[in-house]
Write a protein that holds these residues in place. Sequence first.
Motif, mmCIF file in Angstrom:
data_model
loop_
_atom_site.group_PDB
_atom_site.id
_atom_site.type_symbol
_atom_site.label_atom_id
_atom_site.label_comp_id
_atom_site.label_asym_id
_atom_site.label_seq_id
_atom_site.Cartn_x
_atom_site.Cartn_y
_atom_site.Cartn_z
ATOM 1 N N TRP A 173 0.930 -1.265 0.151
ATOM 2 C CA TRP A 173 0.048 0.017 -0.042
ATOM 3 C C TRP A 173 0.940 1.351 0.146
ATOM 4 C CZ3 TRP A 173 -4.841 1.396 -0.527
ATOM 5 C CH2 TRP A 173 -5.245 2.770 -0.098
ATOM 6 N N SER A 174 1.936 1.164 0.740
ATOM 7 C CA SER A 174 2.646 2.568 0.969
ATOM 8 C C SER A 174 3.333 2.484 -0.264
ATOM 9 C CB SER A 174 3.454 2.430 2.130
ATOM 10 O OG SER A 174 2.917 2.205 3.399
ATOM 11 N N ALA A 175 4.001 1.740 -0.904
ATOM 12 C CA ALA A 175 4.930 1.803 -2.088
ATOM 13 C C ALA A 175 4.282 2.104 -3.400
ATOM 14 C CB ALA A 175 5.812 0.461 -2.342
ATOM 15 N N SER A 176 2.878 1.728 -3.350
ATOM 16 C CA SER A 176 2.134 1.995 -4.554
ATOM 17 C C SER A 176 1.926 3.554 -4.906
ATOM 18 C CB SER A 176 0.379 1.341 -4.265
ATOM 19 O OG SER A 176 -0.165 2.262 -3.649
ATOM 20 N N LEU A 179 5.024 4.878 -6.374
ATOM 21 C CA LEU A 179 5.444 4.174 -7.719
ATOM 22 C C LEU A 179 4.219 4.803 -8.769
ATOM 23 C CD1 LEU A 179 6.458 0.476 -6.502
ATOM 24 C CD2 LEU A 179 7.956 2.428 -7.485
ATOM 25 N N GLY A 180 3.248 5.166 -8.152
ATOM 26 C CA GLY A 180 2.201 5.721 -9.163
ATOM 27 C C GLY A 180 1.257 4.586 -9.875
ATOM 28 N N PHE A 181 0.968 3.744 -8.981
ATOM 29 C CA PHE A 181 0.019 2.795 -9.140
ATOM 30 C C PHE A 181 -1.527 3.405 -9.477
ATOM 31 C CE2 PHE A 181 2.271 -1.357 -7.384
ATOM 32 C CZ PHE A 181 3.388 -1.162 -7.925
ATOM 33 N N SER A 182 -2.054 2.813 -10.225
ATOM 34 C CA SER A 182 -3.345 3.136 -10.416
ATOM 35 C C SER A 182 -4.377 2.484 -8.960
ATOM 36 C CB SER A 182 -3.928 2.589 -11.530
ATOM 37 O OG SER A 182 -4.404 0.987 -11.484
ATOM 38 N N ALA A 183 -5.415 2.934 -8.820
ATOM 39 C CA ALA A 183 -6.041 2.448 -7.711
ATOM 40 C C ALA A 183 -6.704 1.012 -8.096
ATOM 41 C CB ALA A 183 -7.774 3.237 -7.717
ATOM 42 N N TRP A 184 -6.612 0.680 -8.990
ATOM 43 C CA TRP A 184 -7.065 -0.890 -9.464
ATOM 44 C C TRP A 184 -5.846 -1.666 -8.942
ATOM 45 C CZ3 TRP A 184 -9.210 -0.329 -15.095
ATOM 46 C CH2 TRP A 184 -10.433 0.109 -14.967
ATOM 47 N N GLY A 189 -2.963 -5.388 -5.398
ATOM 48 C CA GLY A 189 -1.507 -5.564 -4.763
ATOM 49 C C GLY A 189 -1.846 -5.904 -3.257
ATOM 50 N N VAL A 190 -2.571 -5.312 -2.660
ATOM 51 C CA VAL A 190 -2.734 -5.482 -1.095
ATOM 52 C C VAL A 190 -3.588 -6.756 -0.902
ATOM 53 C CG1 VAL A 190 -3.988 -4.613 0.838
ATOM 54 C CG2 VAL A 190 -2.701 -2.826 -0.711
ATOM 55 N N LEU A 191 -4.580 -6.994 -1.785
ATOM 56 C CA LEU A 191 -5.566 -8.264 -1.760
ATOM 57 C C LEU A 191 -4.502 -9.378 -1.930
ATOM 58 C CD1 LEU A 191 -8.054 -9.374 -1.036
ATOM 59 C CD2 LEU A 191 -8.613 -9.008 -3.434
ATOM 60 N N SER A 192 -3.829 -9.326 -2.878
ATOM 61 C CA SER A 192 -2.869 -10.370 -3.251
ATOM 62 C C SER A 192 -2.165 -10.912 -2.115
ATOM 63 C CB SER A 192 -1.851 -9.977 -4.696
ATOM 64 O OG SER A 192 -2.555 -10.066 -5.778
ATOM 65 N N VAL A 193 -1.523 -9.933 -1.432
ATOM 66 C CA VAL A 193 -0.828 -10.358 -0.316
ATOM 67 C C VAL A 193 -1.409 -11.022 0.699
ATOM 68 C CG1 VAL A 193 0.689 -9.355 1.641
ATOM 69 C CG2 VAL A 193 1.039 -8.469 -0.607
ATOM 70 N N LEU A 194 -2.737 -10.500 0.834
ATOM 71 C CA LEU A 194 -3.686 -11.161 1.908
ATOM 72 C C LEU A 194 -4.252 -12.394 1.461
ATOM 73 C CD1 LEU A 194 -5.528 -7.958 3.335
ATOM 74 C CD2 LEU A 194 -3.450 -9.061 4.337
ATOM 75 N N ARG A 195 -4.152 -12.859 0.215
ATOM 76 C CA ARG A 195 -4.488 -14.193 -0.264
ATOM 77 C C ARG A 195 -3.286 -15.031 -0.479
ATOM 78 N NH1 ARG A 195 -7.946 -12.593 -5.761
ATOM 79 N NH2 ARG A 195 -8.805 -14.619 -5.572
ATOM 80 N N GLY A 196 -2.216 -14.500 -0.120
ATOM 81 C CA GLY A 196 -0.836 -15.373 -0.387
ATOM 82 C C GLY A 196 -0.811 -16.518 0.773
ATOM 83 N N PHE A 197 0.420 -17.144 0.622
ATOM 84 C CA PHE A 197 0.730 -18.237 1.568
ATOM 85 C C PHE A 197 1.973 -18.148 2.458
ATOM 86 C CE2 PHE A 197 -0.854 -19.307 -2.578
ATOM 87 C CZ PHE A 197 -2.120 -20.079 -2.199
#
Length: 235
Positions: A173-176, A179-184, A189-197
């Motif tokens: 979230w902080s790096a986004s 780095l100029g990430f879009s809202a999408w 990115g955050v949800l991917s981490v929380l779905r990780g292993f």
Amino acid sequence: MGLMVPERRRGTEFLDDPHTIPGAQAVRELADVVRTNALFGGTAAVLAELRAVLPALPKRATLLDVGTGLGDIPARAAALARDRGQTLVTIGLERAEALARAARGALTAPLVADAFRLPFADHSVDVVTCSQVLHHFAEPEALALLAECERVARRRVVIADLRRSWVAAAGVWSASWPLGFSAWARHDGVLSVLRGFTAPELAALARCVTTAPVQARHRPGFRVTCSWTPLPKLA
């Protein structure tokens, strides 16, 4: 789970469905994934696994990358092989034609196909890699995908994904922002981490589809890898 490792989330990422966002926007979102792979360990995690297996491969070998995105990881893998005097023929699989087309320059051969029905014979590809794809699926689908990787691979299966952690989620979230990430991309990115292993979770899934010894490791940048050498099937 410990205080720093939340329970796995489900949720839906925008890139889960190629029809959710236009093809051109999906390519732009994946360009952000390429940057995070390079900056935060996604590429390095897969290359670490490949360095260990390259000496066992022939001078000309094949690599299938399932869910290749823009083909950045197989491109780096091919460069690593060249540095060692080997040729790695890279096949990148995507389900959306727009994404496969965008990855064309990075791969020997882009391919549009279903990851759950890989169009390859049993044990016909030297190495099968699958990076940051498994977390998109519930357990039954994840196991089906791993089983296909196991079926097709001749010498090594390499699965890489995100290591679930509150720290990693906050970091994405902080790096986004700088780095100029879009809202999408920020949401995904955050949800991917929380779905990780965690490594034990990934190893447990792999052991459901193979009887081979499985190696699972936590990697720098809150990444995790799991790999194994498929065993010959008994007649």
